[in-house]
Design an enzyme around this catalytic site. Sequence first.
Site, PDB file in Angstrom:
ATOM      1  N   TYR A  51      -0.724  -2.769   9.412  1.00  0.00           N
ATOM      2  CA  TYR A  51      -0.232  -1.931   8.310  1.00  0.00           C
ATOM      3  C   TYR A  51      -1.386  -1.176   7.657  1.00  0.00           C
ATOM      4  CZ  TYR A  51       2.245  -0.762   3.949  1.00  0.00           C
ATOM      5  OH  TYR A  51       2.801  -0.104   2.881  1.00  0.00           O
ATOM      6  N   SER A  61      -1.030   3.500   1.097  1.00  0.00           N
ATOM      7  CA  SER A  61      -0.875   2.217   0.406  1.00  0.00           C
ATOM      8  C   SER A  61      -2.224   1.724  -0.107  1.00  0.00           C
ATOM      9  CB  SER A  61      -0.315   1.169   1.368  1.00  0.00           C
ATOM     10  OG  SER A  61      -0.396  -0.122   0.785  1.00  0.00           O
TER      11      SER A  61
HETATM   12  N1  LIG Z   1       6.941  -1.234  -1.812  1.00  0.00           N
HETATM   13  C1  LIG Z   1       5.631  -1.257  -1.929  1.00  0.00           C
HETATM   14  O1  LIG Z   1       5.054  -2.112  -2.618  1.00  0.00           O
HETATM   15  C2  LIG Z   1       4.790  -0.234  -1.218  1.00  0.00           C
HETATM   16  C3  LIG Z   1       3.428  -0.187  -1.522  1.00  0.00           C
HETATM   17  C4  LIG Z   1       2.626   0.763  -0.897  1.00  0.00           C
HETATM   18  C5  LIG Z   1       3.172   1.649   0.022  1.00  0.00           C
HETATM   19  N2  LIG Z   1       4.510   1.574   0.314  1.00  0.00           N
HETATM   20  C6  LIG Z   1       5.025   2.537   1.304  1.00  0.00           C
HETATM   21  O2  LIG Z   1       6.068   3.288   0.707  1.00  0.00           O
HETATM   22  C7  LIG Z   1       7.002   3.681   1.723  1.00  0.00           C
HETATM   23  C8  LIG Z   1       8.403   3.297   1.287  1.00  0.00           C
HETATM   24  O3  LIG Z   1       8.436   1.890   1.122  1.00  0.00           O
HETATM   25  P1  LIG Z   1       9.622   1.097   0.429  1.00  0.00           P
HETATM   26  O4  LIG Z   1       9.001  -0.014  -0.295  1.00  0.00           O
HETATM   27  O5  LIG Z   1      10.540   2.035  -0.251  1.00  0.00           O
HETATM   28  O6  LIG Z   1      10.281   0.462   1.735  1.00  0.00           O
HETATM   29  P2  LIG Z   1      11.797   0.348   2.242  1.00  0.00           P
HETATM   30  O7  LIG Z   1      11.752  -0.613   3.384  1.00  0.00           O
HETATM   31  O8  LIG Z   1      12.705   0.093   1.102  1.00  0.00           O
HETATM   32  O9  LIG Z   1      12.064   1.820   2.795  1.00  0.00           O
HETATM   33  C9  LIG Z   1      11.525   2.284   4.000  1.00  0.00           C
HETATM   34  C10 LIG Z   1      12.548   3.211   4.634  1.00  0.00           C
HETATM   35  O10 LIG Z   1      11.984   3.753   5.839  1.00  0.00           O
HETATM   36  C11 LIG Z   1      13.000   3.752   6.823  1.00  0.00           C
HETATM   37  N3  LIG Z   1      12.394   3.726   8.156  1.00  0.00           N
HETATM   38  C12 LIG Z   1      11.668   2.703   8.694  1.00  0.00           C
HETATM   39  N4  LIG Z   1      11.315   3.012   9.944  1.00  0.00           N
HETATM   40  C13 LIG Z   1      11.820   4.247  10.199  1.00  0.00           C
HETATM   41  C14 LIG Z   1      11.801   5.096  11.338  1.00  0.00           C
HETATM   42  N5  LIG Z   1      11.192   4.731  12.480  1.00  0.00           N
HETATM   43  N6  LIG Z   1      12.421   6.298  11.271  1.00  0.00           N
HETATM   44  C15 LIG Z   1      13.071   6.657  10.125  1.00  0.00           C
HETATM   45  N7  LIG Z   1      13.135   5.886   9.025  1.00  0.00           N
HETATM   46  C16 LIG Z   1      12.513   4.690   9.055  1.00  0.00           C
HETATM   47  C17 LIG Z   1      13.809   2.489   6.544  1.00  0.00           C
HETATM   48  O11 LIG Z   1      15.097   2.540   7.122  1.00  0.00           O
HETATM   49  C18 LIG Z   1      13.846   2.485   5.014  1.00  0.00           C
HETATM   50  O12 LIG Z   1      14.950   3.199   4.510  1.00  0.00           O
HETATM   51  C19 LIG Z   1       6.549   2.985   3.011  1.00  0.00           C
HETATM   52  O13 LIG Z   1       5.806   3.888   3.792  1.00  0.00           O
HETATM   53  C20 LIG Z   1       5.656   1.859   2.498  1.00  0.00           C
HETATM   54  O14 LIG Z   1       4.690   1.493   3.456  1.00  0.00           O
HETATM   55  C21 LIG Z   1       5.323   0.660  -0.290  1.00  0.00           C
END
Ligand SMILES: NC(=O)c1ccc[n+]([C@@H]2O[C@H](COP(=O)([O-])OP(=O)(O)OC[C@H]3O[C@@H](n4cnc5c(N)ncnc54)[C@H](O)[C@@H]3O)[C@@H](O)[C@H]2O)c1
Length: 260
Positions: free
Chosen positions: A166, A151
């Site tokens: 985080y 991230s």
């Molecule tokens: N959305 C953003 O702006 C952003 C920015 C930078 C990084 N990210 C990273 O991208 C990735 C995806 O994020 P997103 O925005 O799609 O989030 P999201 O919450 O929509 O998806 C995350 C998924 O991970 C699953 N998950 C969580 N804990 C888990 C576990 N212990 N075991 C198995 N599955 C698990 C959840 O059920 C969910 O389906 C994450 O790692 C997040 O940190 C997101």
Amino acid sequence: MTTPSAAQFPGDRTAIVTGAGSARGIGRAIAGSLAAQGWSVAVFDVDRAAVEELAAGLEQEHGRPCYGAGLDIRDRDAVFAAVEQVEQRLPQLTGLVNNAGVSSPVPFLEVTDDEWRRVVEVNLHGTFHVTQAAAKVMARHRVGRIVHISSTSAERGGGVYGRAAYSASKAALLGFARTLARELGPFGITANSVAPGSIDTDIMGGRLSEERKAVLLRDLPIGRIGTVQDVAAVVSFLLSEAAGYLTGVTYDVNGGSHIA
Ligand SMILES: NC(=O)c1ccc[n+]([C@@H]2O[C@H](COP(=O)([O-])OP(=O)(O)OC[C@H]3O[C@@H](n4cnc5c(N)ncnc54)[C@H](O)[C@@H]3O)[C@@H](O)[C@H]2O)c1
């Protein structure tokens, strides 16, 4: 010392994508993009129903075997059992995208021990389990592609929404990927990171408000919030055969926020 050369990139191949359950999430977009590029996809998520349905849909749409496993990536035994299922059911395991993650908006002075562990155990320990299980298979085949979803928060020290727990867990992934690149390169395996900026998903519990978007846009030269497809495109490239000379690098998918 002579190092073993990498094996050929397989035509029939499988990628595991963790955290592909959420409907508007990055993982689902990555899984869809890889399936469209000829990969069989194994999707892991705590939301079993969502990944089983996703796998069935991708299999139907793209005509390749897919598999959905409901599991918590913190559960090491469940992870290793699921990777064994992947090996038995699907073509050669060649790609891994460590996308599952949880956020933490808690200011540092208020972070409890429980909150810190909740975040680090998913984002770092969970990623360790899946990576080790998958890398053992890839090392045997002498070819593989691993991508960690980090991230912008890891690089800028939060600032979007992720605070200390985080940012620390996501920064750890950057060092983790570089070590993998060094140790697994001789096995034909590359390891890289993708650091997205603000992507419009439900990770913070719902859609971004117009007010929030306006604040974020002030820092974005590209002039729009990122989409899940912006991230999926880069991840798909890093998993491709063509990306075989890229390892230990971090791709910033952030609309230029670092230079703003
Ligand atoms: N959305 C953003 O702006 C952003 C920015 C930078 C990084 N990210 C990273 O991208 C990735 C995806 O994020 P997103 O925005 O799609 O989030 P999201 O919450 O929509 O998806 C995350 C998924 O991970 C699953 N998950 C969580 N804990 C888990 C576990 N212990 N075991 C198995 N599955 C698990 C959840 O059920 C969910 O389906 C994450 O790692 C997040 O940190 C997101």
